[in-house]
Write a protein that holds these residues in place. Structure first.
Motif, mmCIF file in Angstrom:
data_model
loop_
_atom_site.group_PDB
_atom_site.id
_atom_site.type_symbol
_atom_site.label_atom_id
_atom_site.label_comp_id
_atom_site.label_asym_id
_atom_site.label_seq_id
_atom_site.Cartn_x
_atom_site.Cartn_y
_atom_site.Cartn_z
ATOM 1 N N ILE A 101 0.830 -1.198 0.000
ATOM 2 C CA ILE A 101 0.000 0.000 0.000
ATOM 3 C C ILE A 101 0.869 1.255 0.000
ATOM 4 O O ILE A 101 0.400 2.359 -0.296
ATOM 5 N N GLN A 102 2.165 1.080 0.292
ATOM 6 C CA GLN A 102 3.107 2.202 0.240
ATOM 7 C C GLN A 102 3.331 2.709 -1.181
ATOM 8 O O GLN A 102 4.069 3.683 -1.376
ATOM 9 N N VAL A 103 2.719 2.067 -2.155
ATOM 10 C CA VAL A 103 2.827 2.551 -3.538
ATOM 11 C C VAL A 103 2.431 4.024 -3.625
ATOM 12 O O VAL A 103 2.954 4.767 -4.463
ATOM 13 N N PHE A 104 1.525 4.466 -2.728
ATOM 14 C CA PHE A 104 1.095 5.866 -2.754
ATOM 15 C C PHE A 104 2.195 6.825 -2.298
ATOM 16 O O PHE A 104 2.094 8.030 -2.517
ATOM 17 N N ASP A 105 3.228 6.290 -1.638
ATOM 18 C CA ASP A 105 4.338 7.134 -1.201
ATOM 19 C C ASP A 105 5.456 7.225 -2.238
ATOM 20 O O ASP A 105 6.427 7.959 -2.042
ATOM 21 N N LEU A 106 5.335 6.459 -3.319
ATOM 22 C CA LEU A 106 6.336 6.560 -4.381
ATOM 23 C C LEU A 106 6.174 7.889 -5.105
ATOM 24 O O LEU A 106 5.055 8.329 -5.371
ATOM 25 N N PRO A 107 7.278 8.548 -5.444
ATOM 26 C CA PRO A 107 7.184 9.906 -5.992
ATOM 27 C C PRO A 107 6.887 9.958 -7.488
ATOM 28 O O PRO A 107 7.290 9.077 -8.247
ATOM 29 N N TYR A 108 6.140 11.000 -7.864
ATOM 30 C CA TYR A 108 5.971 11.425 -9.258
ATOM 31 C C TYR A 108 5.281 10.382 -10.147
ATOM 32 O O TYR A 108 5.543 10.323 -11.345
ATOM 33 N N LEU A 109 4.390 9.572 -9.581
ATOM 34 C CA LEU A 109 3.664 8.587 -10.386
ATOM 35 C C LEU A 109 2.354 9.155 -10.933
ATOM 36 O O LEU A 109 1.858 8.686 -11.958
#
Length: 351
Positions: A101-109
């Motif tokens: 769920i940390q995918v939302f913390d990946l930058p600039y997506l």
């Protein structure tokens, strides 16, 4: 006789109708926030919609703060065991149970609000997230929707304007105690420095850290300009997602018509949380500049440079986060579909 029979029939019908509309379900919903937060705004809309649309068959009780549970892990466990029906988690708060769920913390997506909102209303993307969460939790925790809680994370600091990744070099940037945000900061050339949220004001004031990555409403609610926070760069590197979870057994125990009401209620909640930060940040940005702050918006070329500098983080995520590849692929595919549709609509609109 006819009059008495008719009256008796009407009374019986009234009793039946009253029974049909009597309260049958009570949903205990909690958010570890306060009444100034977007989560609260969403819950108020959810409660109003669900109670009315169910004709009183569903009652929603709101518990704001830490009345039912103290943190993300404890609250999600409460949802899993049924002591809590509904909880809103941040990606960081849910990472210990649902690491992907940390995918939302990946930058600039996701490039902007329109793309982010299209992704989070995409049945294919949200369905993937729901299926993975159900599997991870043994079919106990169901993702109902994903909203927003605070807009976008941006880089802010006490030292200088950040217009390129090189400007971040050497700055001590506050992060939470988690691998992914620290990896993001170090990949971009800064020095990640974990600091508890209540200590951040003093840490900025004393130079323990020189910057942070937060939304503007959080910055102003905590009065960080008074601690020397002067420079804000609107790079929008991460969307502050709010993941709304529900006990799966409670949801499935309802008849289909009430499950529809609950699903529609979460759709109303989602729209409220999309809108709330946009309104609140207007006043917050004004207050920041009035306090002597400088706001910088990177050019398209500068944004491209930030995205290219952050690219190694995606490889790290796939290599180190269980379920990371599947979740990242799903988000990227949804964002690409959203961009294509939005760009096509724009071309028509500007002619």
């Amino acid at each position: 006789m006819l009059k008495r029979t008719l009256l008796t029939g009407l009374m019986a019908a009234s009793l039946v109708a009253g029974a049909a509309h009597a309260q049958e379900y009570t949903l205990r919903a909690t958010a570890n926030s306060n009444e100034q937060d977007e989560d609260y705004d969403g819950l108020v809309v959810f409660k109003d919609y669900v109670e009315k649309a169910s004709n009183g068959a569903i009652e929603v009780e709101l518990f704001i703060g830490t009345q039912l549970c103290a943190n993300g892990a404890e609250c999600i466990q409460g949802v899993a065991d049924g002591s809590i029906d509904i909880f809103v988690a941040t990606s960081g708060g849910a990472a210990g149970i649902f690491p992907y769920i940390q995918v939302f913390d990946l930058p600039y997506l996701m490039r902007d609000d329109r793309v982010a909102e299209a992704v989070l209303t995409d049945p294919e993307f949200v369905g993937t997230l729901r299926d993975m969460a159900l599997e991870s939790s043994g079919d106990t925790v169901r993702v109902m929707t994903v909203g927003n809680t605070g807009g976008w994370r941006n880089f802010a600091n006490t030292e200088r304007r950040i217009a390129t990744p090189e400007d971040l070099e050497g700055l001590k940037i506050r992060t939470v105690v988690a691998e992914l945000p620290q990896e993001v900061v170090s990949t971009l050339g800064a020095s990640p420095t974990p600091v508890p949220w209540p200590e951040l004001f003093t840490s900025l004031q004393t130079g323990v850290v020189e910057g942070t990555k937060n939304g503007i409403t959080d910055i102003m609610n905590m009065k960080f300009p008074d601690a020397g926070l002067t420079y804000l760069t609107l790079d929008g590197h991460a969307y502050m997602a709010a993941i709304w979870l529900m006990n799966n057994e409670t949801f499935l125990s309802m008849p289909e018509e009430l499950r529809r009401v609950v699903v529609n209620g979460f759709a109303e909640l989602q729209q409220a949380t999309f809108a709330s930060p946009k309104r609140k940040q207007i006043e917050a940005y004004e207050a920041f500049t009035e306090a002597g702050g400088e706001i910088y918006v990177p050019t398209p070329a500068e944004m491209q440079a930030f995205a290219e500098a952050a690219a190694p983080v995606y490889d790290w995520f796939e290599a180190n986060i269980e379920g990371g590849t599947e979740m990242l692929d799903a988000l990227r595919a949804s964002a690409a579909r959203a961009e294509e549709q939005i760009d096509a609509e724009m071309q028509v609109a500007i002619q």
